[in-house]
Design a protein around this motif. Sequence first.
Motif: not given
Length: 438
Positions: A8-17, A48-59, A71-78
């Motif tokens: 709950r304390l961590a949820a009050c801090a800014p989200v590290p992205v 703790s979050l990976l933000l992928v913004a914009g198109g990523v070419p297959p290469s 990323f250190p576990a646990p983490f998720t992506t947006l």
Amino acid sequence: MAVSWLARLAACAPVPVFPALGMRGEEALYRLALSPEIKLVDSPRHASLLLVAGGVPPSMQQALRRVHDQFPAPFTTLWYRSTPLVELPRAAVTTVDSLDALPGALVESHGSLLRNTVGHSPRLLPDAPPHPWQGLGDDGHGGEGMMGGVPYGRPMAMPPTEDLRDGLALDVLTFRLGPFFPLWPPGLEAEVILQGDIIQQFSVQSSPFPRALAPVFHEAREQSVAIAALERARARHHLQALFHALHLAGLEGLARDALRLADRCPSGDIALLAKWFKTFERRMKRRGFFALHLPERGALRQEQAERLGGFAARAAGIDRDARTEDDGYRRLAFATITQQAGDTRARWRQRLAEIAQAFDLAARAQRDDMRTAQTDAVETPRGAWRDSRPGGTSPLLEDLLPGLEWGEALASLASLELAALSPWPREERAETQMGGAA
């Protein structure tokens, strides 16, 4: 109980992205940098979050997988206007298409991660060393006798040449950075050879993604447009570039103020914007921004400056600007501003001078409703757009950066515009006033 309280304390801090920027992902970065709920970090290991913004070419998807697995576990992506990697489970993926909804979506994903109500991202690559060494070689440490091989996964210190600056035979380190390294343009990937902290070789592997300009620059190639709108967009572009340099210098408060000022450029009161900018420029000088850039570092030769064009050429003393050819600008008594040194410091002085000039031109053009008179040549923030758009110039780094210390090279790179111009304009949105004077 203690774990629940800490969550709950961590949820009050800014989200590290950690932002991995693909094509046309810069606007997401600028939006999040001004959000008090978000903390942008420069390393996946601090997020703790990976933000992928914009198109990523297959290469480049394999490089994205490598970033993902740091990323250190646990983490998720947006994923903001981007297609998720096919290996990721649906429970560990959140997609967003609205820029204004992006900060809230990141906060919600972080809260769900802490409450353990969202799936964690799994590792995508095999957990194996890039250079196997255990049990190999004469003594089982990967080498051949005392030398050779890659003992313990690292090459032996056997510099092939003396250091470029002081002749010392220091260890050589070869590595690749990019295309998602946050301290240089998105899409740029390079193989770097360092000896000590001096760059011995810089080899570009992929160029930066094309940069989208404000729609008004594209309109100016088709029809007469308001000069005030052009100059507001020019000032905004340069202020956003200044954000990156100030962030690199560790001047985070000034970096955010540059973005706040840029956010007001399209519709703010022009006299007030000019006043704020003068105050901002004085603060930059007091904080020692120019003292961080030593004279002659990153200096361009004449042919390099001409190839880059735009503000970089003018910072090297080349008096060339397509606005001098337009009757609308002539009626405003437009005069080209130049510097002489052509180095990193001169390029930032040139940018600041052109921002101040843009605000002055916009104020006078808005008062008299002045418009452009020609469409065959438009001076963009990247350079003159004539028969074709300015192209990419990242290969010149291979000649410019060797011999510089690593910090000097990063500063020099931040002062340049290397990406080609995109054929499509930047998508405009309703401007959100972030509050607080710059």
